[in-house]
Design an enzyme around this catalytic site. Structure first.
Site, short mmCIF file in Angstrom:
data_model
loop_
_atom_site.label_atom_id
_atom_site.label_comp_id
_atom_site.label_asym_id
_atom_site.label_seq_id
_atom_site.Cartn_x
_atom_site.Cartn_y
_atom_site.Cartn_z
N SER A 162 0.85 -1.19 0.00
CA SER A 162 0.00 0.00 0.00
C SER A 162 0.88 1.23 0.00
CB SER A 162 -0.88 0.01 1.25
OG SER A 162 -1.44 1.29 1.48
N TYR A 188 -1.24 -0.73 10.52
CA TYR A 188 -1.42 -1.01 9.09
C TYR A 188 -0.15 -0.68 8.32
CZ TYR A 188 -3.33 -0.66 4.35
OH TYR A 188 -3.57 -0.81 3.00
#
Length: 320
Positions: A162, A188
């Protein structure tokens, strides 16, 4: 100092996964796509199957997986689409999947993931849930399938990361948030920078087996991944970000995954990070301010020393 040439392709942000593999024949190739029952994983699996590959959807929800597999078979005419159970947060499930696999594996797309889980969750082993699912489960799965990847002769591993990785680092003293305060986005980002570091180290360690691994940012796509951040209770600031973000379609979001999985344009390429179907430029905050979806790759994510250390720590974690 070794100087490498940045990999570019004719494709870009608007390219779809179908565009990337137009004219590519994957007959005889075998692929596994984790999280293949929804979102980017579903489209990745569909396009690989449309090109002739034998595809296994590795999923937690078998019923959903079988429904998607039936749709892919009906839409592509490729009957070689299977479904197998896989819960990345459970080492026994990961080990069982690897043990059941027979024969070579040409393509492994480590796609499944979670984002910004609001409250601290742990696996029975004590691992923070995002790290366990997004990274450590995929690490264990890829190690378990190493024999199959090596048997393929020129296998590719795709690690879906990401753009959030640029805000991450590995807190080797407290990976699982046992002493520091839990931060959903920090957890994350840590898991996603780990995904890039894994691709770097896997390529280094397994070059002799003909295995290459690359990481990527698929782009911002409205999928189940946003379920923890796109609800009625989000803050005004988050709502504004969601409303103005340069989202793309699922078909476009799967393009870079498919490129790294099967395009001849990146044959033999490994240890790199891609976005918009091209190798990413170095992270630049000023460029990120202009386009928050395409921000580049952090130098930390490509650090060979960090990658090697993470590999060793991850093996220790899995060994108990």
């Amino acid at each position: 100092m070794t100087v490498t040439t940045r990999i570019t392709t004719p494709f870009g942000r608007e390219t779809t996964a179908q565009d990337v593999l137009r004219g590519v024949d994957l007959t005889g190739k075998r692929a596994v796509v984790t999280g293949g029952a929804s979102g980017v994983g579903r489209e990745t699996a569909r396009v690989l199957a449309a090109a002739g590959a034998e595809v296994t959807l590795a999923v937690r929800n078998i019923e959903a997986g079988e429904s998607v597999a039936a749709e892919i078979v009906a839409g592509t005419g490729n009957a070689g689409v299977a479904v197998a159970p896989l819960d990345l947060a459970r080492p026994s499930s990961v080990a069982a999947f690897a043990a059941e696999w027979q024969g070579p594996l040409h393509i492994l797309v480590n796609n499944a993931g979670l984002m910004a889980v609001p409250e601290l969750r742990r696996t029975p082993e004590g691992w923070e849930y995002q790290f366990a699912t997004n990274y450590l489960g995929h690490f264990g799965l890829t190690l378990g399938l190493h024999f199959a990847l090596a048997a393929a002769g020129a296998a590719r591993v795709v690690s879906v990361s990401s753009n959030g990785h640029v805000h991450g680092s590995i807190d080797f003293d407290d990976i699982n948030f046992e002493r520091r305060a839990y931060d959903p986005w920090g957890a994350y980002s840590q898991s996603k920078v780990a995904d890039v570091l894994f691709a770097v180290e896997a390529t280094m360690r397994w070059a002799g087996d003909g295995i290459t691994a690359n990481a990527l940012h698929p782009g911002g796509i409205h999928t189940n991944l946003q379920r923890h951040v796109d609800g009625p209770d989000v803050t005004p600031e988050v709502r504004e970000t969601l409303d103005t973000y340069p989202w793309r379609t699922v078909e476009q979001g799967a393009a870079t995954s498919v490129l790294l999985a099967a395009s001849p344009l990146v044959e033999g390429v490994g240890g790199r990070y891609f976005e918009d179907c091209n190798e990413a430029l170095p992270y630049d905050p000023s460029r990120a301010a202009e386009n928050p979806d395409t921000v580049g790759v952090s130098s930390y994510a490509l650090d060979l020393d960090v990658a090697g250390r993470l590999w060793d720590v991850s093996r220790e974690m899995l060994a108990g």
